[in-house]
Design an enzyme around this catalytic site. Structure first.
Site, PDB file in Angstrom:
ATOM      1  N   HIS A   8       0.825  -1.216   0.000  1.00  0.00           N
ATOM      2  CA  HIS A   8       0.000   0.000   0.000  1.00  0.00           C
ATOM      3  C   HIS A   8       0.859   1.265   0.000  1.00  0.00           C
ATOM      4  O   HIS A   8       2.004   1.271   0.451  1.00  0.00           O
ATOM      5  CB  HIS A   8      -0.929   0.018   1.219  1.00  0.00           C
ATOM      6  CG  HIS A   8      -0.195   0.114   2.527  1.00  0.00           C
ATOM      7  ND1 HIS A   8       0.329   1.296   3.012  1.00  0.00           N
ATOM      8  CD2 HIS A   8       0.112  -0.828   3.446  1.00  0.00           C
ATOM      9  CE1 HIS A   8       0.913   1.085   4.166  1.00  0.00           C
ATOM     10  NE2 HIS A   8       0.808  -0.206   4.458  1.00  0.00           N
ATOM     11  N   GLU A  86      -1.749  -6.505   7.545  1.00  0.00           N
ATOM     12  CA  GLU A  86      -0.402  -6.297   8.061  1.00  0.00           C
ATOM     13  C   GLU A  86      -0.164  -7.184   9.279  1.00  0.00           C
ATOM     14  O   GLU A  86      -1.111  -7.662   9.921  1.00  0.00           O
ATOM     15  CB  GLU A  86      -0.231  -4.815   8.427  1.00  0.00           C
ATOM     16  CG  GLU A  86       1.099  -4.425   9.063  1.00  0.00           C
ATOM     17  CD  GLU A  86       2.308  -4.738   8.193  1.00  0.00           C
ATOM     18  OE1 GLU A  86       2.569  -5.951   7.965  1.00  0.00           O
ATOM     19  OE2 GLU A  86       2.995  -3.801   7.773  1.00  0.00           O
TER      20      GLU A  86
END
Length: 227
Positions: A8, A86
């Protein structure tokens, strides 16, 4: 065949130097521009995809949308799954990295951040910011929702998604894009490339840069490079 990973774009907590993990933060303007540049690069290089996989965190979802829009592929199916989230940084989430190092010592924080199999302290499941209190994880058994992770645990929860979703899509001939996070992508890259426990500590994936993994028709690793 080729598999494309994109971490990202630069996030608000990247900018503030805070531990982020499963906390849901937005992209910065820099992050938006990184995602746009990645999409344009894929368009210029002629990359076409049949399906995209991403996490359930805003910074990855927005990056995925921007990349696909810029590459004129916003219409393809997107699959969002928590297993691509994550790494969970436990009780460190939301803390300033520099201040945490001053409190616990550089060596201890380095171990928490870089050790393959040592996790930071757990986040209390009753904490208002715990994933246990977030409805996007309501259908996941509570004993499966992490309270803290190391890279080994991140790989263990990401691997079933690779085996059940991503790999079968590729073996069926689909061209796949995965937009996720630094550590979930590092974990998958470790498995695909065959990186050792020691070497993975120095394997970094920058924000917003398309990483191409070339695999043979049985998904054995051939090479990797950035566009």
């Amino acid at each position: 065949m080729e598999l494309v990973f994109i971490r990202h774009g630069f996030s608000e907590w990247n900018a503030k130097n805070l531990f982020t993990g499963w906390r849901d933060v937005n992209l910065t303007e820099r992050g938006v521009e990184e995602a746009k540049a990645a999409g344009k690069k894929l368009l210029d290089k002629g990359y076409e995809f049949d399906i995209a996989f991403t996490s359930v965190l805003t910074r990855a979802i927005k990056t995925c949308n921007i990349v696909l829009e810029e590459s004129h592929q916003l219409w393809i199916p997107q699959v969002k799954n928590w297993r691509l989230n994550e790494r969970h940084y436990g009780a460190l989430q939301g803390l300033d990295k520099k201040a945490t190092a001053e409190q616990y010592g550089d060596e201890q924080v380095h171990i928490w951040r870089r050790s393959y199999d040592i996790s930071p302290p757990d986040l209390d499941p009753q904490d208002p910011n715990s994933a246990h209190n977030d409805r996007r994880y309501a259908n996941i058994p509570s004993d499966v929702v992490p309270n803290a992770e190391n890279l080994k645990l991140t790989l263990e929860r990401a691997l079933p998604f690779w085996e059940d979703q991503i790999a079968p899509a590729m073996l069926s001939g689909k061209r796949v894009l995965v937009v996720a996070h630094g550590n979930s992508l590092r974990a998958l890259a470790k498995h695909i490339i065959g990186i050792s426990d020691a070497e993975i500590m120095d394997f970094e994936i920058p924000t917003g840069q398309p990483l191409v993994l070339k695999l043979d028709d049985k998904l054995n690793y051939v090479e990797h490079y950035y566009l």
